[in-house]
Design an enzyme around this catalytic site. Structure first.
Site, PDB file in Angstrom:
ATOM      1  N   PRO A  42      73.434  38.100  16.359  1.00  0.00           N
ATOM      2  CA  PRO A  42      73.292  37.478  15.038  1.00  0.00           C
ATOM      3  C   PRO A  42      71.915  37.750  14.424  1.00  0.00           C
ATOM      4  O   PRO A  42      71.729  37.574  13.221  1.00  0.00           O
ATOM      5  CB  PRO A  42      73.471  35.973  15.297  1.00  0.00           C
ATOM      6  N   GLU A  91      72.320  33.074  25.987  1.00  0.00           N
ATOM      7  CA  GLU A  91      71.420  32.929  24.833  1.00  0.00           C
ATOM      8  C   GLU A  91      70.941  34.275  24.316  1.00  0.00           C
ATOM      9  O   GLU A  91      70.408  34.374  23.222  1.00  0.00           O
ATOM     10  CB  GLU A  91      70.224  32.047  25.204  1.00  0.00           C
ATOM     11  N   ARG A 149      88.999  53.694  12.037  1.00  0.00           N
ATOM     12  CA  ARG A 149      89.887  53.995  10.913  1.00  0.00           C
ATOM     13  C   ARG A 149      89.298  55.027   9.971  1.00  0.00           C
ATOM     14  O   ARG A 149      90.016  55.574   9.126  1.00  0.00           O
ATOM     15  CB  ARG A 149      90.317  52.729  10.179  1.00  0.00           C
ATOM     16  N   ASP A 194      90.627  51.325   0.078  1.00  0.00           N
ATOM     17  CA  ASP A 194      90.338  50.030   0.682  1.00  0.00           C
ATOM     18  C   ASP A 194      89.281  49.256  -0.094  1.00  0.00           C
ATOM     19  O   ASP A 194      88.463  49.828  -0.787  1.00  0.00           O
ATOM     20  CB  ASP A 194      89.800  50.221   2.108  1.00  0.00           C
TER      21      ASP A 194
HETATM   22 CL1  6GU Z   1      76.915  40.703  16.692  1.00  0.00          CL
HETATM   23  N1  6GU Z   1      76.938  38.458  18.103  1.00  0.00           N
HETATM   24  C1  6GU Z   1      77.057  37.141  18.218  1.00  0.00           C
HETATM   25  N2  6GU Z   1      76.925  36.578  19.418  1.00  0.00           N
HETATM   26  N3  6GU Z   1      77.310  36.334  17.200  1.00  0.00           N
HETATM   27  C2  6GU Z   1      77.435  36.919  16.006  1.00  0.00           C
HETATM   28  C3  6GU Z   1      77.332  38.282  15.799  1.00  0.00           C
HETATM   29  C4  6GU Z   1      77.067  39.049  16.899  1.00  0.00           C
HETATM   30  N4  6GU Z   1      77.498  38.548  14.500  1.00  0.00           N
HETATM   31  C5  6GU Z   1      77.717  37.382  13.922  1.00  0.00           C
HETATM   32  N5  6GU Z   1      77.676  36.384  14.821  1.00  0.00           N
END
Ligand code: 6GU
Length: 252
Positions: free
Chosen positions: A89, A116, A154, A169
């Site tokens: 994230p 974590e 794709r 798309d």
């Molecule tokens: Cl790439 N990993 C995790 N653990 N949570 C996420 C993510 C990735 N992308 C959005 N939330």
């Protein structure tokens, strides 16, 4: 294209990628996916892959060494140089432009964290790029890796059949897709827009463009800068809003 997935649950990603368009891309030899499990590179009786974080706090952090050895084995499994992407994230947010760039690579290694996260020194030493799939938290990178794989698969030449053409798309032109209809023409839920049955190809293309512009304006205003629209597109959008098929939520 070859994608190596480094994960404590590699089968999760390879299984998900064995169906539909992605599965077919593999059958057609356009894409090869290989899973690698750092647990198999862990040593000691307990084969530990994680430890408590220095400084305290909740959760566990993935150890450097099993991950590094696993990544090294994945790198050496093929001669080609690979771009290593850590799914987190904290990464840059994935979009279709990024997907198009990734889809041109011959080799990707997708590194999935659990717990974590992973020791920052491993990221600094081995990772080329960090990617997120959106502003929410998943328990691990596996679903994100499956998302990246689907999106790049794709776009491989020959992955889609004619009827699945990627060029129309959503996002391929920076706009949301237009609405779609099939038979019956008349239904208690409503009738199909007449223009779609007119056989007037220019008129149909114009209607679809207008719908894409209108929907994007209403649903994802962040995707449209009205200053950058062509005169023709701006007119289509103005007409769309004036005709009031949908309640306009923004005005120029
Ligand atoms: Cl790439 N990993 C995790 N653990 N949570 C996420 C993510 C990735 N992308 C959005 N939330």
């Amino acid at each position: 294209m070859r994608v190596d997935v480094v994960s404590l649950f590699p089968e999760f990603v390879t299984q998900m990628s064995s169906h539909g368009v992605v599965g077919r891309a593999q059958e057609r030899g356009l894409l090869a996916i290989h899973g690698w499990n750092p647990r198999e590179y862990a040593t000691g009786n307990y084969r530990r892959v994680d430890e408590r974080p220095f400084g305290g706090g909740p959760g566990m952090v993935m150890l450097i060494d099993p991950l590094r050895d696993c990544l090294g084995a994945a790198r050496q499994a093929d001669a080609g140089p690979a771009k290593v992407i850590y799914l987190t994230p904290q990464g840059q947010r994935l979009n279709q432009a990024k997907v198009r760039d990734l889809a041109t690579r011959e080799r990707l290694i997708l590194l999935c964290g659990r717990y974590e996260g992973i020791d920052e020194r491993l990221i600094a030493a081995e990772v080329d790029e960090e990617l997120s799939i959106g502003d929410y938290v998943l328990s691990g990178g596996e679903l994100a890796a499956a998302v990246v794989i689907d999106a790049v698969a794709r776009l491989q030449e020959g992955a889609l059949n004619d009827s699945e053409s990627a060029t129309q798309d959503s996002f391929e032109d920076g706009l949301l897709d237009c609405p779609h209809f099939t038979r019956p023409v008349e239904h208690e839920l409503g009738d199909v827009p007449h223009v779609l049955m007119s056989g007037n190809h220019a008129g149909i293309a114009r209607w679809r463009r207008q719908q894409s512009l209108g929907r994007t304006w209403l649903r994802r205003p962040d995707l449209i800068d009205p200053e950058l629209l062509s005169v023709a597109d701006r007119q289509l959008l103005e007409d769309f809003l004036a005709e009031g098929g949908f309640p306009p939520v923004r005005t120029t």
